[in-house]
Design an enzyme around this catalytic site. Structure first.
Site, PDB file in Angstrom:
ATOM      1  N   HIS A 126       0.821  -1.226   0.000  1.00 11.46           N
ATOM      2  CA  HIS A 126       0.000   0.000   0.000  1.00 11.46           C
ATOM      3  C   HIS A 126       0.851   1.271   0.000  1.00 11.46           C
ATOM      4  O   HIS A 126       0.297   2.368  -0.172  1.00 11.46           O
ATOM      5  CB  HIS A 126      -0.918   0.050   1.228  1.00 11.46           C
ATOM      6  CG  HIS A 126      -1.956  -1.034   1.253  1.00 11.46           C
ATOM      7  ND1 HIS A 126      -2.836  -1.255   0.226  1.00 11.46           N
ATOM      8  CD2 HIS A 126      -2.238  -1.970   2.209  1.00 11.46           C
ATOM      9  CE1 HIS A 126      -3.624  -2.281   0.533  1.00 11.46           C
ATOM     10  NE2 HIS A 126      -3.280  -2.737   1.728  1.00 11.46           N
ATOM     11  N   ASP A 163      -2.837 -10.657  -2.099  1.00 10.68           N
ATOM     12  CA  ASP A 163      -3.348 -10.103  -0.837  1.00 10.68           C
ATOM     13  C   ASP A 163      -4.829  -9.742  -1.025  1.00 10.68           C
ATOM     14  O   ASP A 163      -5.256  -9.419  -2.134  1.00 10.68           O
ATOM     15  CB  ASP A 163      -2.540  -8.850  -0.481  1.00 10.68           C
ATOM     16  CG  ASP A 163      -2.836  -8.329   0.920  1.00 10.68           C
ATOM     17  OD1 ASP A 163      -2.083  -8.661   1.839  1.00 10.68           O
ATOM     18  OD2 ASP A 163      -3.831  -7.575   1.076  1.00 10.68           O
ATOM     19  N   HIS A 165      -6.305  -7.175  -0.140  1.00 13.04           N
ATOM     20  CA  HIS A 165      -6.463  -5.739  -0.419  1.00 13.04           C
ATOM     21  C   HIS A 165      -5.724  -5.385  -1.704  1.00 13.04           C
ATOM     22  O   HIS A 165      -4.643  -5.932  -1.969  1.00 13.04           O
ATOM     23  CB  HIS A 165      -5.896  -4.910   0.743  1.00 13.04           C
ATOM     24  CG  HIS A 165      -6.508  -5.237   2.076  1.00 13.04           C
ATOM     25  ND1 HIS A 165      -5.919  -6.120   2.971  1.00 13.04           N
ATOM     26  CD2 HIS A 165      -7.659  -4.812   2.643  1.00 13.04           C
ATOM     27  CE1 HIS A 165      -6.702  -6.222   4.050  1.00 13.04           C
ATOM     28  NE2 HIS A 165      -7.757  -5.447   3.880  1.00 13.04           N
TER      29      HIS A 165
HETATM   30 ZN   LIG Z   1      -3.996  -7.065   2.972  1.00 13.22          ZN
END
Ligand SMILES: [Zn+2]
Length: 308
Positions: A126, A163, A165
């Site tokens: 991220h 993942d 996300h």
């Molecule tokens: Zn994650």
């Protein structure tokens, strides 16, 4: 098959404060499960070096790098974004996490091992060009990709990110960069609420609805990934290995089982075998149920070793 297991005790000292899901217990659970498994003696253990600052600056902008540098030494815990907390030893941990990925690329590219897994934290996918986000300080997988491009003159690096996300940080760094193809699967809608099908052409996103499992992902792989990978012909495969799509994970709502991570790893290996002599560097992203995480990493590493 020879598989490196790269970690460093400094990664345990990144303290995110009480009750934070991204904590040192994650790495302890992984290591203890591996140590009590049959594959432990087979793994090539290696300690992560610190990433040099130019490797960090190769993927993050100068203002962000100097902001992080000027924050340390740090005596107290400090939130640098809504979810991302740093404290006294976080910089060492973050430099080890990125350094593990660089070291893994060196081991795999020099044929010292066939593939490698980095058990590190903080995670990375991220972290954008210009900011920390979602528990991530430096984008470890992006540092690895850029190192492979710069040090080994690679022209085509594939990143597979499973993942739960979306790897928005990696997308922000490599979106529209023809040297990188990213194939990502993630729950949608879910944090960070990005990763639509209309993204940059080199980002092959597979958003999955809440409740989906491997069956749904396999259909998407057929539709969205296989032709793109075949056209790209990667010279190295990197994996943003988050295990938070597991059915027991507390932060999301997908339904992957421990065995599914074995299948996913074997899929990654088929891709790497077909195009780049099996070269894979995998690095830990999410996974917040310690037992599910440890079991899933074991399944991942058994598959990497060819011992599944
Ligand atoms: Zn994650």
């Amino acid at each position: 098959m020879t598989t490196a297991y790269i970690t460093h005790p400094d990664c345990l000292f990144h303290d995110t404060g009480p009750g934070h899901p991204e904590n040192a217990g994650r790495l302890k659970a992984i290591q203890s499960r591996l140590e009590s498994s049959e594959i432990w003696p087979l793994l090539v253990k290696s300690k992560a070096p610190q990433a040099p600052w130019p490797a960090i600056s190769a993927v993050h902008d100068a203002a962000y790098v100097s902001k992080i540098q000027s924050m340390f030494p740090l005596r107290q815990t400090k939130a640098i974004d809504g979810d991302t907390v740093v404290s006294e030893f976080s910089l060492e941990a973050a430099l080890r996490a990125a350094g593990a990925c660089i070291h893994a690329v060196d081991l795999v590219m020099s044929h010292a091992v066939d593939n490698a897994f980095c058990a590190v934290r903080p995670p990375g996918h991220h972290a954008t060009v210009a900011q920390a986000m979602g528990f991530c300080m430096f984008n470890n997988v992006a540092v690895a990709a850029q190192h492979a491009i710069d040090a080994y003159r690679l022209e085509r690096v594939l990143i597979i990110d499973f993942d739960v996300h979306h790897g928005n940080g990696t997308e922000s760094i490599f979106g529209n960069d023809p040297r990188v193809l990213m194939c990502g699967s993630f729950q949608s809608p879910l944090y960070p609420y990005s990763g639509g099908l209309q993204g940059p052409a080199n980002m092959k996103n597979c958003p999955l609805p809440p409740g989906a499992g491997l069956h749904e992902l396999r259909a998407q792989i057929q539709t969205h990934w296989l032709d793109a990978i075949d056209h790209f012909k990667p010279q190295l495969v990197l994996v943003s290995a988050g295990f938070d799509a597991h059915i027991n994970d507390p932060l999301a709502n997908l339904r992957f089982t421990t065995e599914d991570y074995g299948w996913l790893t074997e899929f990654v290996m088929r891709v790497a075998d077909a195009y780049c002599d099996g070269k894979i560097v995998s690095t830990l992203e999410g996974g917040y149920d310690p037992n599910a995480l440890a079991d899933s990493v074991l399944a991942h590493m058994e598959a990497l070793l060819g011992a599944a």
